[in-house]
Design a protein around this motif. Structure first.
Motif, PDB file in Angstrom:
ATOM      1  N   SER A 156     -31.917  -2.882 -39.807  1.00 26.43           N
ATOM      2  CA  SER A 156     -32.795  -3.106 -38.660  1.00 26.43           C
ATOM      3  C   SER A 156     -33.970  -4.012 -39.010  1.00 26.43           C
ATOM      4  N   LEU A 157     -34.632  -3.729 -40.130  1.00 26.61           N
ATOM      5  CA  LEU A 157     -35.799  -4.536 -40.516  1.00 26.61           C
ATOM      6  C   LEU A 157     -35.397  -5.990 -40.751  1.00 26.61           C
ATOM      7  N   TYR A 158     -34.293  -6.196 -41.436  1.00 26.26           N
ATOM      8  CA  TYR A 158     -33.845  -7.556 -41.729  1.00 26.26           C
ATOM      9  C   TYR A 158     -33.595  -8.348 -40.443  1.00 26.26           C
ATOM     10  N   LEU A 159     -32.841  -7.746 -39.524  1.00 32.38           N
ATOM     11  CA  LEU A 159     -32.481  -8.445 -38.288  1.00 32.38           C
ATOM     12  C   LEU A 159     -33.678  -8.637 -37.367  1.00 32.38           C
ATOM     13  N   ASN A 160     -34.499  -7.610 -37.226  1.00 27.16           N
ATOM     14  CA  ASN A 160     -35.626  -7.709 -36.308  1.00 27.16           C
ATOM     15  C   ASN A 160     -36.695  -8.673 -36.798  1.00 27.16           C
ATOM     16  N   ILE A 161     -36.954  -8.681 -38.098  1.00 29.68           N
ATOM     17  CA  ILE A 161     -37.936  -9.632 -38.641  1.00 29.68           C
ATOM     18  C   ILE A 161     -37.412 -11.050 -38.501  1.00 29.68           C
ATOM     19  N   ARG A 162     -36.122 -11.243 -38.776  1.00 24.79           N
ATOM     20  CA  ARG A 162     -35.534 -12.572 -38.663  1.00 24.79           C
ATOM     21  C   ARG A 162     -35.530 -13.076 -37.222  1.00 24.79           C
ATOM     22  N   GLU A 163     -35.237 -12.200 -36.277  1.00 19.44           N
ATOM     23  CA  GLU A 163     -35.144 -12.595 -34.871  1.00 19.44           C
ATOM     24  C   GLU A 163     -36.469 -12.441 -34.124  1.00 19.44           C
ATOM     25  N   GLY A 164     -37.484 -11.903 -34.780  1.00 16.97           N
ATOM     26  CA  GLY A 164     -38.794 -11.762 -34.135  1.00 16.97           C
ATOM     27  C   GLY A 164     -38.808 -10.767 -32.990  1.00 16.97           C
ATOM     28  N   TYR A 165     -37.990  -9.734 -33.080  1.00 17.01           N
ATOM     29  CA  TYR A 165     -37.907  -8.715 -32.024  1.00 17.01           C
ATOM     30  C   TYR A 165     -37.688  -9.361 -30.647  1.00 17.01           C
ATOM     31  N   ASN A 166     -36.843 -10.373 -30.634  1.00 15.59           N
ATOM     32  CA  ASN A 166     -36.517 -11.099 -29.404  1.00 15.59           C
ATOM     33  C   ASN A 166     -35.335 -10.412 -28.725  1.00 15.59           C
ATOM     34  N   PHE A 167     -35.640  -9.450 -27.864  1.00 19.85           N
ATOM     35  CA  PHE A 167     -34.597  -8.639 -27.238  1.00 19.85           C
ATOM     36  C   PHE A 167     -33.899  -9.403 -26.118  1.00 19.85           C
ATOM     37  N   SER A 168     -32.555  -9.300 -26.092  1.00 16.34           N
ATOM     38  CA  SER A 168     -31.800  -9.947 -25.014  1.00 16.34           C
ATOM     39  C   SER A 168     -31.685  -9.031 -23.798  1.00 16.34           C
ATOM     40  N   ASN A 169     -31.891  -7.744 -23.998  1.00 13.62           N
ATOM     41  CA  ASN A 169     -31.857  -6.788 -22.884  1.00 13.62           C
ATOM     42  C   ASN A 169     -33.213  -6.094 -22.814  1.00 13.62           C
ATOM     43  N   ILE A 170     -34.100  -6.623 -21.947  1.00 14.79           N
ATOM     44  CA  ILE A 170     -35.465  -6.092 -21.859  1.00 14.79           C
ATOM     45  C   ILE A 170     -35.585  -5.098 -20.708  1.00 14.79           C
ATOM     46  N   ASN A 171     -35.211  -5.518 -19.533  1.00 15.06           N
ATOM     47  CA  ASN A 171     -35.386  -4.673 -18.349  1.00 15.06           C
ATOM     48  C   ASN A 171     -34.324  -3.579 -18.252  1.00 15.06           C
ATOM     49  N   GLY A 172     -33.089  -3.931 -18.584  1.00 12.16           N
ATOM     50  CA  GLY A 172     -32.014  -2.955 -18.485  1.00 12.16           C
ATOM     51  C   GLY A 172     -31.795  -2.510 -17.047  1.00 12.16           C
ATOM     52  N   VAL A 173     -31.181  -1.339 -16.886  1.00 11.66           N
ATOM     53  CA  VAL A 173     -30.965  -0.765 -15.558  1.00 11.66           C
ATOM     54  C   VAL A 173     -31.886   0.434 -15.395  1.00 11.66           C
ATOM     55  N   ASN A 174     -32.162   0.778 -14.157  1.00 12.13           N
ATOM     56  CA  ASN A 174     -33.049   1.920 -13.909  1.00 12.13           C
ATOM     57  C   ASN A 174     -32.283   3.234 -13.865  1.00 12.13           C
ATOM     58  N   LEU A 175     -31.064   3.200 -13.323  1.00  9.52           N
ATOM     59  CA  LEU A 175     -30.290   4.431 -13.158  1.00  9.52           C
ATOM     60  C   LEU A 175     -28.858   4.247 -13.632  1.00  9.52           C
TER      61      LEU A 175
END
Length: 338
Positions: A156-175
């Motif tokens: 997790s640390l390796y990937l998140n630091i490399r990608e800068g915590y750039n999430f492709s799914n931010i909003n997601g679904v509500n229900l």
């Protein structure tokens, strides 16, 4: 002095962090679909797991509970206890079968070996450990859980630091069919509650004080929360590429290297193994006084194979929410009644 609380925490982590958790499939089902809100859901899960772990261990220590059958009969009475005991026995069987299916999937996808070989390998090793009862469960978890923690957090640390915590799914679904991120978090805790209660009810020989109970429960819950967050953030970065996969974390590890993917497959198999042992240990405890213990345990292992062949992701999606509802009911009743 031996740190019993560390052994208890290791068993706690090993019990919960099975194929669905470490593969990312379970994390996507219960949290990843909600985007950033899923992180809040996982945070809530960590708090609840720490609290219920400590409370349950304290109550087992105070009431000198020596097994799940004793726990159920004391709380629910003999008649309803028999019904509930049957349901939980079935959940231990299906839970073990899900882990066996996960082993088959890894052998098939990562080693290019037969799915059936992975299934048989898991069944045989599990049976060997079952022969050593609580000592075997404690030894395996104490040895293997640290590897799980290191492997998952590093990834997790390796990937998140490399990608800068750039999430492709931010909003997601509500229900979803599970409700929102809050109800999904509760269902997730519930889906693990049955096996937690079953395993914890047999840990009295390791609980030498309330302090041990509290440290074991809180530490285990905290580690599970950190591991869940680690996997979830990795899922959110690559969500669009992996949300339909059986074992999304292995696809994610491709972004590091193919060699690292093989290493994580080993980590994943360990997580499957520890949770398979937890389910089997719960069942073993129910037949510990039978003169046919070894034969019954062998049948338990062998009969998991037909269910395992239904497929890993299908079993996770269908069975976990159902047992989640049952688990929440049982857990709340136990914590209130004891």
């Amino acid at each position: 002095m031996k740190k019993e609380w560390l052994s208890i925490a290791s068993i706690y982590v090993g019990t919960v962090i099975g194929a669905g958790f470490a593969s990312g499939r379970e994390i996507i089902e219960f949290f990843g679909v909600y985007g950033i809100n899923g992180i809040w859901g996982m945070f809530i899960v960590g708090i609840i797991l720490s609290l219920i772990g400590s409370l349950l261990l304290i109550k087992i220590y105070n009431n000198k509970i020596r097994g799940f059958d004793e726990l159920i009969c004391n709380i629910f009475g003999k008649r309803f206890g028999v019904i509930l005991d049957s349901i939980i026995t079935f959940s231990l069987y299906t839970g073990f079968s899900v882990m066996v299916a996960g082993s088959g999937a890894i052998f098939s996808q990562e080693l290019n070996l037969s799915f059936n070989l992975g299934v048989i390998f898991m069944v045989v090793l599990s049976f060997i450990v079952f022969l050593f009862s609580l000592e075997g469960l404690s030894f395996i978890n104490t040895m293997l859980v640290p590897l799980l923690v290191i492997g998952i957090i590093f990834t997790s640390l390796y990937l998140n630091i490399r990608e800068g915590y750039n999430f492709s799914n931010i909003n997601g679904v509500n229900l979803t069919l599970k409700g929102n991120f809050l109800t999904s978090a509760l269902l997730y805790v519930g889906s693990n509650s049955l096996i937690i209660v079953v395993v914890f009810s047999s840990l009295l020989p390791m609980i030498n004080s309330k302090r041990t109970a509290i440290l074991g429960g809180v530490t285990g819950g905290f580690i599970l929360s950190i591991l869940g967050m680690s996997i979830l953030t990795s899922m959110l970065i690559y969500y669009n590429e992996v949300f339909l996969l059986d074992i999304p974390m292995l696809k994610i590890c491709d972004y590091i290297s193919n060699g690292y993917r093989k290493f994580y497959a080993f980590i994943l198999w360990i997580s499957i193994f520890t949770t398979a042992l937890a389910n089997g240990f719960g069942f073993m405890n129910k037949v510990s006084n039978s003169k046919y213990k070894i034969l019954i345990t062998a049948l338990y292992c062998l009969l998991s194979i037909p269910v395992a062949k239904l497929g890993f992701s299908k079993l996770v999606a269908v069975l976990y929410p159902i047992f989640g509802l049952i688990g929440i009911f049982v857990l709340i009743f136990i914590l209130v009644a004891l």
